[in-house]
Design an enzyme around this catalytic site. Structure first.
Site, PDB file in Angstrom:
ATOM      1  N   ARG A  20     -23.126 -32.907  24.242  1.00 11.69           N
ATOM      2  CA  ARG A  20     -23.927 -32.721  25.357  1.00 11.69           C
ATOM      3  C   ARG A  20     -24.705 -31.633  25.568  1.00 11.69           C
ATOM      4  O   ARG A  20     -25.723 -31.489  26.214  1.00 11.69           O
ATOM      5  CB  ARG A  20     -23.189 -33.479  26.616  1.00 11.69           C
ATOM      6  CG  ARG A  20     -24.026 -33.492  27.975  1.00 11.69           C
ATOM      7  CD  ARG A  20     -23.517 -34.459  28.972  1.00 11.69           C
ATOM      8  NE  ARG A  20     -22.160 -34.384  29.259  1.00 11.69           N
ATOM      9  CZ  ARG A  20     -21.829 -33.178  30.209  1.00 11.69           C
ATOM     10  NH1 ARG A  20     -22.465 -32.212  30.433  1.00 11.69           N
ATOM     11  NH2 ARG A  20     -20.256 -33.324  30.229  1.00 11.69           N
ATOM     12  N   TYR A  77     -49.722 -41.933  33.328  1.00 11.13           N
ATOM     13  CA  TYR A  77     -48.391 -42.759  33.349  1.00 11.13           C
ATOM     14  C   TYR A  77     -48.053 -43.057  34.443  1.00 11.13           C
ATOM     15  O   TYR A  77     -47.439 -42.297  35.107  1.00 11.13           O
ATOM     16  CB  TYR A  77     -47.598 -42.117  32.101  1.00 11.13           C
ATOM     17  CG  TYR A  77     -46.823 -43.000  31.441  1.00 11.13           C
ATOM     18  CD1 TYR A  77     -46.958 -43.922  30.476  1.00 11.13           C
ATOM     19  CD2 TYR A  77     -45.237 -43.110  32.008  1.00 11.13           C
ATOM     20  CE1 TYR A  77     -46.120 -44.884  30.011  1.00 11.13           C
ATOM     21  CE2 TYR A  77     -44.301 -44.135  31.275  1.00 11.13           C
ATOM     22  CZ  TYR A  77     -44.854 -44.814  30.529  1.00 11.13           C
ATOM     23  OH  TYR A  77     -43.966 -45.699  29.793  1.00 11.13           O
ATOM     24  N   ASP A 114     -48.828 -33.532  29.835  1.00  7.59           N
ATOM     25  CA  ASP A 114     -48.139 -34.592  29.078  1.00  7.59           C
ATOM     26  C   ASP A 114     -49.109 -34.828  27.870  1.00  7.59           C
ATOM     27  O   ASP A 114     -50.299 -35.387  28.064  1.00  7.59           O
ATOM     28  CB  ASP A 114     -48.109 -36.058  29.866  1.00  7.59           C
ATOM     29  CG  ASP A 114     -47.386 -37.340  29.285  1.00  7.59           C
ATOM     30  OD1 ASP A 114     -47.585 -37.207  28.024  1.00  7.59           O
ATOM     31  OD2 ASP A 114     -46.800 -38.085  29.962  1.00  7.59           O
ATOM     32  N   LYS A 138     -43.460 -42.384  21.032  1.00  4.69           N
ATOM     33  CA  LYS A 138     -44.640 -42.626  20.523  1.00  4.69           C
ATOM     34  C   LYS A 138     -45.084 -42.054  19.356  1.00  4.69           C
ATOM     35  O   LYS A 138     -44.529 -42.355  18.190  1.00  4.69           O
ATOM     36  CB  LYS A 138     -45.749 -42.392  21.532  1.00  4.69           C
ATOM     37  CG  LYS A 138     -45.316 -42.638  22.990  1.00  4.69           C
ATOM     38  CD  LYS A 138     -45.231 -44.053  23.059  1.00  4.69           C
ATOM     39  CE  LYS A 138     -44.352 -44.577  24.585  1.00  4.69           C
ATOM     40  NZ  LYS A 138     -45.072 -44.266  25.790  1.00  4.69           N
TER      41      LYS A 138
HETATM   42  C1  PLP Z   1     -44.517 -43.571  27.034  1.00  5.60           C
HETATM   43  C2  PLP Z   1     -44.920 -42.578  27.864  1.00  5.60           C
HETATM   44  C3  PLP Z   1     -44.311 -41.863  28.810  1.00  5.60           C
HETATM   45  C4  PLP Z   1     -42.732 -42.405  28.959  1.00  5.60           C
HETATM   46  O1  PLP Z   1     -41.848 -42.241  27.765  1.00  5.60           O
HETATM   47  P1  PLP Z   1     -40.573 -43.308  27.690  1.00  5.60           P
HETATM   48  O2  PLP Z   1     -39.874 -42.937  26.336  1.00  5.60           O
HETATM   49  O3  PLP Z   1     -41.028 -44.549  27.734  1.00  5.60           O
HETATM   50  O4  PLP Z   1     -39.795 -42.856  28.865  1.00  5.60           O
HETATM   51  C5  PLP Z   1     -44.848 -41.044  29.500  1.00  5.60           C
HETATM   52  N1  PLP Z   1     -45.869 -40.631  29.127  1.00  5.60           N
HETATM   53  C6  PLP Z   1     -46.878 -41.235  28.575  1.00  5.60           C
HETATM   54  C7  PLP Z   1     -48.447 -40.698  28.312  1.00  5.60           C
HETATM   55  C8  PLP Z   1     -46.255 -42.349  27.760  1.00  5.60           C
HETATM   56  O5  PLP Z   1     -47.520 -42.925  27.051  1.00  5.60           O
END
Ligand code: PLP
Length: 375
Positions: free
Chosen positions: A47, A99, A171, A196
């Protein structure tokens, strides 16, 4: 080193047992302690740290041009780690278009703990400046943003924020560290849903936070990583580090396929409008070229000529494009955003979001063409 080289070598993990070229996966929860009480390899418990996690964090920091990085079990765990650096009474400014779950996290979970959150149109710099309060500690930017892939000017927002002693977090999920580097544009923090493009194969959930420099904030994120416990397991770290190695190559192809398809779709009789920042007709084109000089990502939004029913028919007729949420994988996906977002959604009913994969562009085009013409 250039990104293609960095992506492969910054994630290298030296194997001392067998000198294997591919890195081992350290599927262990704990590490042996020496007689003198020390931990000879620097690891105590997974962890706190693990070799596969360390190497992934190092690779991500280098690709974003940051000093330190921290990875988590999901993108939202990464966003949440950043927000947890603030205190009760602090204010975070978030985009109206972004998001949805990131905003919900701030409002629904952290609101009751005393975090103040408000939303502003991040494309309107005067509005951003006007929305700043004495308690504002963080401006959260997301660019390109769902659903129309509108861009916010990272450099300009950083100038405003820094004049008020406020940090900027970006982000960067929709573009990857290959196509956009917010730290170079002045940002203090970069966040990725590694779920992603970085994972890239729709098989790992993960998140990362990268800091321009080690600071009290980054130290606190490190403490959150250890104490809140939303850690990423070693096998997922291995898969994400493997994803990084082909990321520059994949992004080039996602980008090339998407630009070609966006250009063709723009001239298609069945299409009302194409939203893609890399098209010269896009209102954000100049900013796109400035902020993402090496190409745009594989995300395109299209509005079908016709109503919501027609758009959903197009989505249903697509054969190669599978209907699913998420993005950034090797396979192409299509999403009818309005019906996913639910009753309060302001997204046009005739809009479909495409995540352009790595299939041959002509096969994707033939699929889109038959679905639009036949719907
Ligand atoms: C998918 C996504 C998130 C969140 O990611 P998770 O792995 O689903 O928690 C945050 N910001 C954007 C722009 C995303 O496409």
């Amino acid at each position: 080193m250039r990104k293609e080289t960095l992506a492969i070598h910054a994630t290298h993990l030296q194997d001392e047992t067998a000198a294997s070229i591919a890195p081992p996966v350290f599927l262990t929860t704990t590490f042996e302690r020496s007689e003198d009480g020390s931990y000879p390899k620097g690891h105590m418990y997974s962890r706190n740290s693990n070799p596969n996690r360390d190497v992934l964090e190092k690779g991500l920091a280098q690709l974003e041009g940051g000093e330190v990085a921290f990875v988590f079990g999901s993108g939202l765990a990464a966003v949440s780690a950043v927000f947890q650096c603030m205190k009760s009474g602090d204010h975070v400014l978030m985009p109206t278009v972004g998001y949805y779950a990131s905003y919900k996290l701030a409002e629904e979970i952290m609101g009751p703990w005393g975090l103040q959150v408000s939303q502003v149109d991040m494309t309107d710099l005067a509005a951003v400046e006007a929305a700043i309060r004495p308690e504002t500690k963080l401006i959260w930017v997301e660019t390109p943003a769902n659903p129309l892939l509108t861009l916010s000017d990272i450099e300009a927002i950083c100038k405003i924020a820094h004049a008020h002693n406020i940090l900027v977090g970006v982000d960067n999920t929709l573009t990857s560290p290959i196509l956009q580097n917010p730290i170079q544009l002045g940002a203090d923090i970069v966040m990725h849903a590694t779920t992603k493009y970085i994972g890239g194969h729709s098989d790992v959930l993960g998140g990362a936070v990268i800091f321009k420099e080690a600071s009290a904030w980054s130290e606190r994120v490190k403490r959150v990583q250890i104490l809140m416990g939303a850690t990423q397991n070693p096998l997922d770290c291995y898969l994400l580090a493997r994803g990084l190695k082909t990321l520059p190559l994949r992004m080039r192809e996602h980008s090339k396929n998407a630009l070609e398809l966006a250009t063709r779709l723009e001239n298609h009789a069945g299409i009302e409008q194409v939203h893609y920042p890399g098209l010269p007709s896009n209102p954000n084109y100049a900013l796109a070229i400035k902020q993402m000089p090496n190409g745009q990502s594989g995300m395109i939004a299209i509005q079908i000529k016709g109503d919501e029913a027609k758009a959903r028919k197009v989505a249903n007729r697509l054969q190669l494009f599978q209907q699913a949420t998420s993005l950034g994988g090797v396979e192409s996906l299509v999403e009818h955003r309005k019906s996913i977002e639910g009753p309060g959604s302001t997204t046009p009913g005739n809009l479909l979001r495409l995540s352009i994969g790595l299939e041959h562009v002509e096969d994707l085009w033939e699929d889109l063409n038959q679905a639009i013409l036949g719907a």
